[in-house]
Design an enzyme around this catalytic site. Structure first.
Site, PDB file in Angstrom:
ATOM      1  N   SER A  18      -2.960  11.597  -2.475  1.00 38.27           N
ATOM      2  CA  SER A  18      -1.586  11.591  -2.975  1.00 38.27           C
ATOM      3  C   SER A  18      -1.604  11.697  -4.498  1.00 38.27           C
ATOM      4  O   SER A  18      -2.607  11.396  -5.146  1.00 38.27           O
ATOM      5  CB  SER A  18      -0.866  10.305  -2.559  1.00 38.27           C
ATOM      6  N   ASP A  89      -2.718  -1.936  -0.551  1.00 33.50           N
ATOM      7  CA  ASP A  89      -3.086  -1.272   0.702  1.00 33.50           C
ATOM      8  C   ASP A  89      -4.368  -1.839   1.321  1.00 33.50           C
ATOM      9  O   ASP A  89      -4.672  -1.537   2.471  1.00 33.50           O
ATOM     10  CB  ASP A  89      -3.312   0.231   0.465  1.00 33.50           C
ATOM     11  N   SER A 134       9.338  -0.460   3.885  1.00 35.78           N
ATOM     12  CA  SER A 134       8.646  -1.755   3.829  1.00 35.78           C
ATOM     13  C   SER A 134       9.459  -2.847   4.521  1.00 35.78           C
ATOM     14  O   SER A 134      10.623  -3.077   4.174  1.00 35.78           O
ATOM     15  CB  SER A 134       8.410  -2.137   2.362  1.00 35.78           C
ATOM     16  N   ASN A 156       4.654  10.013   0.182  1.00 37.94           N
ATOM     17  CA  ASN A 156       4.187   9.496  -1.110  1.00 37.94           C
ATOM     18  C   ASN A 156       5.370   9.382  -2.068  1.00 37.94           C
ATOM     19  O   ASN A 156       6.498   9.746  -1.740  1.00 37.94           O
ATOM     20  CB  ASN A 156       3.055  10.364  -1.670  1.00 37.94           C
ATOM     21  N   VAL A 157       5.123   8.868  -3.264  1.00 35.83           N
ATOM     22  CA  VAL A 157       6.222   8.529  -4.179  1.00 35.83           C
ATOM     23  C   VAL A 157       7.118   9.732  -4.508  1.00 35.83           C
ATOM     24  O   VAL A 157       8.340   9.657  -4.323  1.00 35.83           O
ATOM     25  CB  VAL A 157       5.678   7.862  -5.462  1.00 35.83           C
ATOM     26  N   CYS A 247      -0.367  -5.361   6.136  1.00 34.94           N
ATOM     27  CA  CYS A 247       0.620  -4.872   5.168  1.00 34.94           C
ATOM     28  C   CYS A 247       1.950  -4.580   5.841  1.00 34.94           C
ATOM     29  O   CYS A 247       2.936  -4.320   5.171  1.00 34.94           O
ATOM     30  CB  CYS A 247       0.100  -3.639   4.437  1.00 34.94           C
TER      31      CYS A 247
END
Length: 324
Positions: A18, A89, A134, A156-157, A247
């Protein structure tokens, strides 16, 4: 592989592919190249389970190691010599034979609000749609604003930012560190105070994982280690480990150093946000790990086990309102 490395004087760094992971790895490679100029460092990109499966919420794929297992396997089989992970992570129990060789200085650990109109969570319209992948963020958001409608989001971001901007959602929650490292600060409407939303364990820090007993590499990466950050994440990870949380459960922890002591905050909550346990404690720096265990015990005494059992078995998992 070790003989090859000695002959070539090359150390291979493994990472996800990423943009954020590569930014972090390039940063570490540049640091190591400066501090060990006689050694050559090369980067190997490795695709993880979490990167391959993008159409399912993380809570439904599985639990620990979604973004780390394949990289750790490459480290164990000596295909790479160093693994770089976002610390949040990395499971709190590592495979036998691997250790965290260094923890980098932490970026701001807060979550942030990205919004099309509001400047804070409080300003979001009634029944606003908020995107997050999340369960920890979902739980704390609904604890603050039970009217909010949660939408799942993966990627991804930069992908999440693009998906959000193209959607009809009102807001999204991401980590400050990822946005800031990629130069995307312009999208931040609010840096959410940690007393409103406790971050993920290790959020904002990068872990450098190595093989146990690889003294040559350990000596090289130890220059990256930030003692203050390590103390804080040791406390946070002990808290998470004691609660047996991966997580993909609604658990948060955040430690800070203050006056030579560690101040640790912990959170355990239900997916609907109706039940939330927040506890804090202070300890001496040398007792950081013990503090994490004790804080977890406090949460367990207040019913954390039942909350987490329900969260793990709940079919609601990600958001009830679908996925962007």
């Amino acid at each position: 592989h070790r003989q090859d490395r000695d002959l070539r004087n090359t150390i291979t760094i493994g990472t996800r592919n990423s943009r954020l992971a590569l930014w972090q790895t390039e940063y570490i490679k540049a640091f190591l190249s400066r501090s060990s100029p006689d050694t050559r460092f090369e980067i190997r990109e490795i695709k993880t389970t979490g990167d391959r499966i993008l159409d399912t919420s993380l809570s439904k794929i599985g639990d620990k190691g979604l973004f780390t297992k394949e990289i750790e396997n490459a480290l164990l089989t000596r295909e790479i010599d160093i693994a770089v992970h976002s610390l949040k992570d990395l499971p709190t129990i590592q495979p036998e034979g691997l250790i965290i060789g260094a923890v980098t200085a932490r970026e701001k650990a807060n979550d942030v609000l990205i919004s099309k109109n509001a400047r804070s969570i409080a300003e979001l319209p009634l029944n606003a749609f908020v995107a997050t992948g999340s369960l920890r963020r979902q739980s704390q958001l609904l604890g603050l604003r039970p009217d909010l409608q949660i939408i799942g989001i993966r990627g991804n971001v930069p992908t999440r930012v693009d998906k959000f901007l193209a959607s009809e959602a009102d807001a999204m929650i991401l980590a400050y560190a990822g946005l800031h490292r990629l130069g995307l600060d312009e999208h931040i409407a609010q840096i959410i105070p940690t007393d409103e939303m406790i971050p993920a364990v290790g959020q904002g820090a990068v872990a450098v994982e190595i093989r146990q007993g690889d003294d040559e590499v350990r000596e090289i990466v130890t220059k990256l280690d930030d003692a203050d950050t390590r103390v804080c994440v040791v406390a946070e990870r002990a808290f998470l480990r004691s609660l047996e949380g991966g997580c993909q459960v609604p658990i948060g922890a955040f430690a800070q150093l203050s006056g030579g002591e560690v101040l640790l905050h912990g959170y355990v909550g239900s997916l609907d946000g109706r039940t939330g346990i927040r506890q804090s404690m202070t300890s001496a720096v040398e007792n950081a790990e013990e503090a994490g265990v004790k804080l977890a015990d406090r949460c367990l005494e207040r019913g954390a086990a039942a909350i987490l059992d329900l969260a793990r078995t709940s079919s609601e998992g990600a958001a009830a309102e679908g996925t962007l």
